[in-house]
Structure formats: C-alpha cells, structure tokens
Design a protein around this motif. Sequence first.
Motif, PDB file in Angstrom:
ATOM      1  N   ASN A  67      54.287  30.443  37.023  1.00  0.00           N
ATOM      2  CA  ASN A  67      54.580  30.847  35.649  1.00  0.00           C
ATOM      3  C   ASN A  67      53.273  31.232  34.966  1.00  0.00           C
ATOM      4  O   ASN A  67      52.407  30.391  34.717  1.00  0.00           O
ATOM      5  N   VAL A  68      53.100  32.505  34.670  1.00  0.00           N
ATOM      6  CA  VAL A  68      51.883  33.000  34.031  1.00  0.00           C
ATOM      7  C   VAL A  68      51.961  32.720  32.529  1.00  0.00           C
ATOM      8  O   VAL A  68      52.927  33.083  31.871  1.00  0.00           O
ATOM      9  N   THR A  69      50.940  32.062  31.993  1.00  0.00           N
ATOM     10  CA  THR A  69      50.926  31.677  30.581  1.00  0.00           C
ATOM     11  C   THR A  69      50.259  32.755  29.723  1.00  0.00           C
ATOM     12  O   THR A  69      49.656  33.709  30.237  1.00  0.00           O
ATOM     13  N   GLU A  70      50.334  32.566  28.421  1.00  0.00           N
ATOM     14  CA  GLU A  70      49.694  33.495  27.490  1.00  0.00           C
ATOM     15  C   GLU A  70      48.185  33.501  27.664  1.00  0.00           C
ATOM     16  O   GLU A  70      47.538  34.547  27.561  1.00  0.00           O
ATOM     17  N   ILE A  71      47.614  32.334  27.944  1.00  0.00           N
ATOM     18  CA  ILE A  71      46.153  32.250  28.163  1.00  0.00           C
ATOM     19  C   ILE A  71      45.762  33.075  29.380  1.00  0.00           C
ATOM     20  O   ILE A  71      44.751  33.799  29.363  1.00  0.00           O
ATOM     21  N   ASP A  72      46.556  32.990  30.441  1.00  0.00           N
ATOM     22  CA  ASP A  72      46.261  33.765  31.657  1.00  0.00           C
ATOM     23  C   ASP A  72      46.325  35.265  31.368  1.00  0.00           C
ATOM     24  O   ASP A  72      45.461  36.034  31.821  1.00  0.00           O
ATOM     25  N   LEU A  73      47.330  35.680  30.615  1.00  0.00           N
ATOM     26  CA  LEU A  73      47.471  37.104  30.304  1.00  0.00           C
ATOM     27  C   LEU A  73      46.336  37.595  29.418  1.00  0.00           C
ATOM     28  O   LEU A  73      45.819  38.707  29.611  1.00  0.00           O
ATOM     29  N   ASN A  74      45.921  36.772  28.444  1.00  0.00           N
ATOM     30  CA  ASN A  74      44.815  37.168  27.572  1.00  0.00           C
ATOM     31  C   ASN A  74      43.490  37.215  28.321  1.00  0.00           C
ATOM     32  O   ASN A  74      42.644  38.075  28.064  1.00  0.00           O
ATOM     33  N   ASN A  75      43.297  36.290  29.259  1.00  0.00           N
ATOM     34  CA  ASN A  75      42.070  36.313  30.071  1.00  0.00           C
ATOM     35  C   ASN A  75      42.014  37.557  30.945  1.00  0.00           C
ATOM     36  O   ASN A  75      40.924  38.067  31.249  1.00  0.00           O
ATOM     37  N   ASN A  76      43.187  38.064  31.322  1.00  0.00           N
ATOM     38  CA  ASN A  76      43.242  39.261  32.163  1.00  0.00           C
ATOM     39  C   ASN A  76      42.851  40.518  31.392  1.00  0.00           C
ATOM     40  O   ASN A  76      42.523  41.551  31.990  1.00  0.00           O
ATOM     41  N   LEU A  77      42.854  40.442  30.051  1.00  0.00           N
ATOM     42  CA  LEU A  77      42.513  41.609  29.245  1.00  0.00           C
ATOM     43  C   LEU A  77      41.075  42.058  29.468  1.00  0.00           C
ATOM     44  O   LEU A  77      40.771  43.256  29.432  1.00  0.00           O
ATOM     45  N   SER A  78      40.173  41.100  29.725  1.00  0.00           N
ATOM     46  CA  SER A  78      38.762  41.448  29.934  1.00  0.00           C
ATOM     47  C   SER A  78      38.587  42.333  31.163  1.00  0.00           C
ATOM     48  O   SER A  78      37.866  43.348  31.121  1.00  0.00           O
ATOM     49  N   SER A  79      39.259  41.978  32.251  1.00  0.00           N
ATOM     50  CA  SER A  79      39.155  42.788  33.469  1.00  0.00           C
ATOM     51  C   SER A  79      39.851  44.138  33.298  1.00  0.00           C
ATOM     52  O   SER A  79      39.401  45.163  33.834  1.00  0.00           O
ATOM     53  N   LEU A  80      40.928  44.150  32.522  1.00  0.00           N
ATOM     54  CA  LEU A  80      41.625  45.418  32.274  1.00  0.00           C
ATOM     55  C   LEU A  80      40.747  46.375  31.470  1.00  0.00           C
ATOM     56  O   LEU A  80      40.774  47.588  31.687  1.00  0.00           O
ATOM     57  N   LYS A  81      39.953  45.840  30.558  1.00  0.00           N
ATOM     58  CA  LYS A  81      39.075  46.686  29.757  1.00  0.00           C
ATOM     59  C   LYS A  81      37.970  47.309  30.608  1.00  0.00           C
ATOM     60  O   LYS A  81      37.475  48.400  30.291  1.00  0.00           O
ATOM     61  N   GLU A  82      37.582  46.634  31.674  1.00  0.00           N
ATOM     62  CA  GLU A  82      36.592  47.213  32.588  1.00  0.00           C
ATOM     63  C   GLU A  82      37.226  48.310  33.440  1.00  0.00           C
ATOM     64  O   GLU A  82      36.603  49.324  33.734  1.00  0.00           O
ATOM     65  N   THR A  83      38.494  48.095  33.819  1.00  0.00           N
ATOM     66  CA  THR A  83      39.205  49.100  34.620  1.00  0.00           C
ATOM     67  C   THR A  83      39.624  50.298  33.771  1.00  0.00           C
ATOM     68  O   THR A  83      39.563  51.445  34.223  1.00  0.00           O
ATOM     69  N   SER A 125      54.885  43.186  34.341  1.00  0.00           N
ATOM     70  CA  SER A 125      54.831  43.359  35.799  1.00  0.00           C
ATOM     71  C   SER A 125      54.124  42.183  36.460  1.00  0.00           C
ATOM     72  O   SER A 125      54.570  41.677  37.497  1.00  0.00           O
ATOM     73  N   ILE A 126      53.009  41.747  35.868  1.00  0.00           N
ATOM     74  CA  ILE A 126      52.256  40.619  36.429  1.00  0.00           C
ATOM     75  C   ILE A 126      53.096  39.348  36.418  1.00  0.00           C
ATOM     76  O   ILE A 126      53.158  38.610  37.413  1.00  0.00           O
ATOM     77  N   LYS A 127      53.729  39.096  35.302  1.00  0.00           N
ATOM     78  CA  LYS A 127      54.520  37.868  35.170  1.00  0.00           C
ATOM     79  C   LYS A 127      55.696  37.861  36.157  1.00  0.00           C
ATOM     80  O   LYS A 127      55.951  36.837  36.810  1.00  0.00           O
ATOM     81  N   ASN A 128      56.393  38.983  36.283  1.00  0.00           N
ATOM     82  CA  ASN A 128      57.514  39.065  37.225  1.00  0.00           C
ATOM     83  C   ASN A 128      57.041  38.941  38.666  1.00  0.00           C
ATOM     84  O   ASN A 128      57.669  38.258  39.487  1.00  0.00           O
ATOM     85  N   SER A 134      41.491  44.040  19.652  1.00  0.00           N
ATOM     86  CA  SER A 134      41.825  43.044  20.669  1.00  0.00           C
ATOM     87  C   SER A 134      42.951  42.119  20.220  1.00  0.00           C
ATOM     88  O   SER A 134      43.760  41.657  21.040  1.00  0.00           O
ATOM     89  N   GLN A 135      43.037  41.848  18.903  1.00  0.00           N
ATOM     90  CA  GLN A 135      44.106  40.989  18.406  1.00  0.00           C
ATOM     91  C   GLN A 135      45.482  41.630  18.600  1.00  0.00           C
ATOM     92  O   GLN A 135      46.468  40.945  18.873  1.00  0.00           O
ATOM     93  N   SER A 136      45.537  42.943  18.492  1.00  0.00           N
ATOM     94  CA  SER A 136      46.807  43.649  18.701  1.00  0.00           C
ATOM     95  C   SER A 136      47.231  43.587  20.156  1.00  0.00           C
ATOM     96  O   SER A 136      48.428  43.467  20.465  1.00  0.00           O
ATOM     97  N   LEU A 137      46.256  43.658  21.069  1.00  0.00           N
ATOM     98  CA  LEU A 137      46.567  43.564  22.495  1.00  0.00           C
ATOM     99  C   LEU A 137      47.072  42.162  22.840  1.00  0.00           C
ATOM    100  O   LEU A 137      48.016  42.001  23.621  1.00  0.00           O
ATOM    101  N   GLN A 138      46.433  41.147  22.271  1.00  0.00           N
ATOM    102  CA  GLN A 138      46.881  39.782  22.512  1.00  0.00           C
ATOM    103  C   GLN A 138      48.273  39.535  21.916  1.00  0.00           C
ATOM    104  O   GLN A 138      49.079  38.799  22.488  1.00  0.00           O
ATOM    105  N   GLN A 139      48.542  40.177  20.785  1.00  0.00           N
ATOM    106  CA  GLN A 139      49.852  40.029  20.171  1.00  0.00           C
ATOM    107  C   GLN A 139      50.945  40.638  21.049  1.00  0.00           C
ATOM    108  O   GLN A 139      52.082  40.147  21.077  1.00  0.00           O
ATOM    109  N   ALA A 140      50.606  41.697  21.800  1.00  0.00           N
ATOM    110  CA  ALA A 140      51.574  42.290  22.726  1.00  0.00           C
ATOM    111  C   ALA A 140      51.980  41.278  23.794  1.00  0.00           C
ATOM    112  O   ALA A 140      53.161  41.180  24.167  1.00  0.00           O
TER     113      ALA A 140
END
Length: 419
Positions: free
Chosen positions: A47-63, A35-38, A72-78
């Motif tokens: 164009n959202v990169t893999e680094i951007d998506l992985n950095n967003n995981l920290s804020s998602l974990k707070e939410t 959804s974010i990338k689209n 966390s490695q499994s989430l990054q693999q997704a």
Amino acid sequence: MKKGNVYRIYPDKEQKTLLEQHFGATRFIYNRSLSIKNLMYDKFRINVTEIDLNNNLSSLKETFPWLKDINSQSLQQANRNLLTGFKNFFDGNGSFPTRKKKKDNHFSFQVPQNYQINLTASLIYLPKIGWMKIVIHRDFLSKEFIENNLVLKEVNGEKILDQKLNKEFRILKTLTVSRTLAGRYHVSILVEDNEPYPEPESFTEETTVGIDVGIKLFAVLSTGEVIENPKFLKRSLKKLVKLQRSVSRKQKGSKNRKKTVAKLAKHHQLIANQRNDYQHKVSMKIISENQAVCLEDLNVKGLVRNHCLAQSISDVGWSEFIRKLIYKAEWYGKTILRIGRFEASSKSCNVCGYKKDNLTLDIREWECPSCKTLHDRDLNASINIKKIALNNLNTAGTAGRAYGLTGISQRYEVGSHPF
C-alpha cells in the motif's frame, strides 16, 4: 462552518500559459501516482502512502524538468486528492479512481497555501503565477471578521490578506483554480469561520413541504405551488445546432474553426449559468419558506440511460438541485427528509391509499377507483412524498435522518459547496 465562493479571475497571456501548465502537470501527477499505487498493490500487495508518493516527486522532477516550474504544493495536493478518492471508494461513497483525461475537459488544480488577496486593488497572487485581477462580487468573509480575526499587511497603503500569515488561525483553506470550456478562469476560495452549524429548527406537518421534481414541470410542491421548467437547453437547441454545423463546415486546425468552437462553448456556458442561477433562486426560496423539505431519492444515473428522457433530465438538473437544497438546509438549520426511490408516490392515492399499478408516464391525471378523487399526477406525488417521509420519521423515532444524509448523499461535505 465551511463555505466556498467562486470568483472570476483575469490572467494575462503569460499567466494563462502558466495556468494551463498547472492543469496538465497536476493531471500528469495524479495519473502517474494512480499507476504506481495500482502496480505496487497488484504485484507486491504494498500500500503506497501519501508520503511515498510525495517523496517520488523529487525523482520525477529530475526526469521531467518542466515539473520544477509548477507549484510543489499543487502537485502534492494531486496526490492527496487521489488518496481521498481511494478512501471514498472503500467507504462506499464513490467509484474506483480512474485516469484523468484531457478530453474530459475538467481543468483545475488546487493551491493549499501561500496565496494572497489584495482587498484594496482586487488582485490575487498565486505561487509560481503571480498577481492577477479578481472580481470579488461577494465577500467571502465579512470586513468585521477579517479585521477582528485575521492579520492584514499593508503595502503602499493597500491591504493584503496573506494566507501564510494567517495559517495558524486555519480560516483560509484550499483555493481551487479552474477553467471552463468557454475559456473563463475562476478561483474558489474555501474558508472556515469557526462558527458552528445552526441546530435544526423544530418542524411540524404544517411547516413541512413535499417536492416532486419532474420534466414537464420543474417541481410541484405539496402546497399546490407549481414551479415551471424554463428548459434552457431546449430553448437554445436551434442555435446550438446552427453553431455545431458551422463548426463542422470549418477546416480542422483553422483559426475560423477555433473561433466558432469558442462561440459554441460560450453558448453552452450561458445555458449552464442560466440553469445554475435558476436552481439557486428556487432552492433558496424553498429553504427560506419551510422548516423541513421532503424529497425522493432518485436514481438519476439510471434514468438518464433512457435515451428518450436523457436530454430532458439533464436539462432540468435534478441532482444539482437536490445538492443545493441539502447544503443550504444545513447552512440555515433546516431539515431534509428523504424517502426511498421505490416508494409508489405517483401511483398511490393520497386520500385512501389505493395503488394504481398501471399508471404510465403519459397519464398526467387519474381518478382513484376507490374514493373517486381526481388526482393531478405530480401534486399527488408531492403529497405522498411528504406523508411517507413524516411517517418514516415517526416510525424510526429518531432525528438521525434529519438532513437526509443517507446512502449516496453522504459523499458530499454539505457545508463546503460553492455559491
């Protein structure tokens, strides 16, 4: 050479809950990142990169604090899988990535690193989940290879293969955890033994075979050999209908309904296992007995749109059978030749080349009006497939078509398939 092997695991009740949480969390991250990338591209052409998506995981974990319980490695693999889907789409090897739904019944997640395998006690350790029983029915690496090329640690006299300790060797690749509809859990261990794929062996017309796959018969070879279609689904239809009716009679949400649904799922799993085992045996026999195999590039997706043939085509499993032939050919240095789907392999006489345009599916034998040869439809097709494939290869004057990896078949990484 990459190879994957699938093994069954037996988690306890608590571990099953953790596994289900991982299935749901990785699906959630995949859909969220999609959804974010689209959105970012549609609104801002960013164009959202893999680094951007992985950095967003920290804020998602707070939410969503429950994400902290997930590896966390499994989430990054997704996220990595999502970007791979986009790459395949733009390369012309797949469809545009869509949202994953729970009702699609695809339950899996990946563990790229930090897993361990107890070779002595047949146990496997998954991060955030713990140790559980695994049935290693075949070696994913030979004992000699493990002793000579990998680092083993000993704990209480037990030999443990730790992926983290062997990370630099790049032999133990990604581990995939999955669950079937019947509630069985499996892990697929992908390894790379750093051995090159064997060079394709030379072949002649005598060591080449043409294959015509069908519905009435599983396959007919140009040598005249007939491989019967076991029709696993058709043989089990009465029992499936009985189980499905039993499910319908049960009250929704009741324990009896859940039990009956489990029985139905197990029977579907049995049929799938029977078909898979049969295809492995047939494909292995064909690859071991021939140096080159000629196949027709079938539009299976288009064919199953015919409601009269859809069930029978799905039962025989053409696409999966051809996939097995392709990757086994690369493993053993054999050659796969493909011909176009619009070649008149069934309608052409393999003796004189006469084309019978009015040949319908119900005609299993026909006589050539030109040379008076009586043809079996399937045998004639297999001979023509072989002739056309060898003729195309000679005309092209190159071995570039050797593995038949043209068009849609290129999306598969041939050497990394399980089994």
